[in-house]
Design a protein around this motif. Structure first.
Motif, short mmCIF file in Angstrom:
data_model
loop_
_atom_site.label_atom_id
_atom_site.label_comp_id
_atom_site.label_asym_id
_atom_site.label_seq_id
_atom_site.Cartn_x
_atom_site.Cartn_y
_atom_site.Cartn_z
N VAL A 47 6.57 29.17 -1.53
CA VAL A 47 7.92 29.72 -1.47
C VAL A 47 8.11 30.69 -2.63
CG1 VAL A 47 8.88 27.69 -0.33
CG2 VAL A 47 8.91 27.84 -2.83
N ALA A 48 9.05 31.59 -2.47
CA ALA A 48 9.43 32.49 -3.56
C ALA A 48 10.69 31.92 -4.22
CB ALA A 48 9.69 33.88 -3.01
N TRP A 49 10.95 32.34 -5.46
CA TRP A 49 12.09 31.81 -6.20
C TRP A 49 13.04 32.93 -6.58
CZ3 TRP A 49 12.77 26.72 -6.31
CH2 TRP A 49 11.66 25.92 -6.01
N VAL A 50 14.34 32.64 -6.51
CA VAL A 50 15.37 33.60 -6.90
C VAL A 50 15.17 33.97 -8.37
CG1 VAL A 50 17.86 33.86 -7.29
CG2 VAL A 50 17.03 32.81 -5.18
N ASN A 51 15.30 35.26 -8.68
CA ASN A 51 15.23 35.82 -10.02
C ASN A 51 13.85 35.70 -10.69
OD1 ASN A 51 17.89 36.75 -9.96
ND2 ASN A 51 18.67 34.76 -10.65
N GLU A 52 12.84 35.45 -9.91
CA GLU A 52 11.46 35.43 -10.41
C GLU A 52 10.65 36.45 -9.62
OE1 GLU A 52 10.13 33.68 -12.94
OE2 GLU A 52 12.08 32.75 -13.37
N TYR A 53 9.67 37.08 -10.25
CA TYR A 53 8.83 38.04 -9.54
C TYR A 53 7.96 37.35 -8.51
CZ TYR A 53 10.07 41.72 -12.80
OH TYR A 53 10.76 42.65 -13.52
N THR A 54 7.90 37.93 -7.33
CA THR A 54 6.94 37.51 -6.31
C THR A 54 5.96 38.66 -6.17
OG1 THR A 54 8.60 36.20 -5.14
CG2 THR A 54 6.63 36.80 -3.90
N TRP A 55 4.69 38.38 -6.41
CA TRP A 55 3.64 39.40 -6.39
C TRP A 55 3.00 39.47 -5.01
CZ3 TRP A 55 0.52 40.56 -11.27
CH2 TRP A 55 1.31 40.42 -12.40
N PHE A 56 2.67 40.68 -4.57
CA PHE A 56 2.05 40.90 -3.27
C PHE A 56 0.77 41.71 -3.45
CE2 PHE A 56 6.63 40.75 -2.73
CZ PHE A 56 6.78 39.78 -1.76
N TRP A 57 -0.22 41.43 -2.62
CA TRP A 57 -1.44 42.23 -2.60
C TRP A 57 -2.09 42.07 -1.24
CZ3 TRP A 57 -0.83 37.67 -5.12
CH2 TRP A 57 -1.72 36.64 -4.82
N LEU A 58 -3.03 42.93 -0.97
CA LEU A 58 -3.72 42.89 0.32
C LEU A 58 -4.91 41.97 0.25
CD1 LEU A 58 -3.85 46.59 1.50
CD2 LEU A 58 -2.44 44.75 2.39
N GLY A 59 -5.14 41.29 1.37
CA GLY A 59 -6.40 40.58 1.52
C GLY A 59 -7.49 41.61 1.76
N GLU A 60 -8.61 41.21 2.25
CA GLU A 60 -9.71 42.14 2.55
C GLU A 60 -9.24 43.25 3.47
OE1 GLU A 60 -13.29 42.23 2.02
OE2 GLU A 60 -12.82 40.93 0.32
N GLN A 61 -9.39 44.47 3.06
CA GLN A 61 -9.05 45.63 3.88
C GLN A 61 -10.25 46.57 3.90
OE1 GLN A 61 -5.89 44.56 5.46
NE2 GLN A 61 -5.92 46.73 5.61
N GLU A 62 -10.93 46.59 4.98
CA GLU A 62 -12.08 47.49 5.15
C GLU A 62 -11.60 48.86 5.60
OE1 GLU A 62 -15.36 46.75 4.60
OE2 GLU A 62 -14.63 44.85 3.78
N PRO A 63 -12.28 49.92 5.17
CA PRO A 63 -11.94 51.24 5.72
C PRO A 63 -12.16 51.23 7.23
CG PRO A 63 -13.41 51.46 3.83
CD PRO A 63 -13.34 49.99 4.18
N LEU A 64 -11.34 52.00 7.93
CA LEU A 64 -11.48 52.12 9.38
C LEU A 64 -12.36 53.32 9.67
CD1 LEU A 64 -7.69 51.77 10.20
CD2 LEU A 64 -9.39 49.95 10.17
N GLU A 65 -13.16 53.24 10.72
CA GLU A 65 -14.01 54.36 11.12
C GLU A 65 -13.98 54.53 12.63
OE1 GLU A 65 -18.03 54.37 9.75
OE2 GLU A 65 -17.46 54.55 7.66
N ALA A 66 -14.09 55.79 13.05
CA ALA A 66 -14.21 56.11 14.47
C ALA A 66 -15.02 57.40 14.58
CB ALA A 66 -12.85 56.28 15.13
N THR A 67 -15.79 57.52 15.65
CA THR A 67 -16.60 58.71 15.87
C THR A 67 -16.37 59.22 17.29
OG1 THR A 67 -18.31 57.88 14.36
CG2 THR A 67 -18.97 59.62 15.88
N ALA A 68 -16.26 60.53 17.40
CA ALA A 68 -16.19 61.17 18.72
C ALA A 68 -17.37 62.12 18.81
CB ALA A 68 -14.88 61.93 18.88
#
Length: 171
Positions: A47-68
């Motif tokens: 849970v998050a708490w009032v008047n306290e910082y809640t930190w956010f970050w991304l889990g694993e994020q791989e670059p996306l690729e596509a080829t035509a």
């Protein structure tokens, strides 16, 4: 009587490369990409708490690729995560990805520029946050052409329970 000259060119990879614009292939590849719903992590995790910082970050994020590809000509598009945006009733936080997890050494002080954090001012059982990851898109091709191709955004929502701590002091 008019004179007609006929010229025949055999099908070769070199002739095909001239006929296909790799930028069009790059745009086609980008159009086929779908940015995933962002996998958001946070601290505190429960849970998050009032008047306290809640930190956010991304889990694993791989670059996306596509080829035509068209014949011998190809264009490869890569979308790399560049910015994390978390917004809701507590405001908006924009930061470079992936952000950073809270550690005990961070304590309760104000987070730096490498951190996505929000402070909730009121409690609620289902505070909804909008989460976006902005990807910078670039391309390369078999002809040597390439460059930037704009941005792509992956969006999702996250529900957070925000609690308030109260204290009673008796003298």
């Amino acid at each position: 009587m008019p004179i007609v000259d006929t010229y025949w060119a055999p099908e070769t990879e070199e002739n095909e490369a001239v006929a296909v614009d790799p930028l069009l292939l790059a745009r086609q590849a980008k159009a086929s990409m779908k940015a995933p719903v962002p996998g958001l992590a946070r601290s505190p995790a429960g849970v998050a708490w009032v008047n306290e910082y809640t930190w956010f970050w991304l889990g694993e994020q791989e670059p996306l690729e596509a080829t035509a590809r068209e014949g011998a000509v190809w264009a490869r598009v890569t979308a790399a995560p560049a910015e994390l945006v978390v917004s809701g009733s507590a405001g908006e936080a924009r930061c470079p990805v992936p952000g950073r997890a809270w550690t005990a050494a961070d304590g309760g002080r104000k987070p730096g520029d490498d951190v996505c954090a929000l402070v909730f001012r009121s409690s609620g059982s289902a505070v909804v946050l909008d989460v976006s990851v902005v990807y910078d898109v670039s391309w390369t091709s078999s002809t040597g052409a390439g460059g930037g191709l704009g941005q792509l955004t992956g969006e999702g929502a996250e529900s957070v329970e925000v609690r308030e701590s109260g204290t009673v002091v008796r003298s």
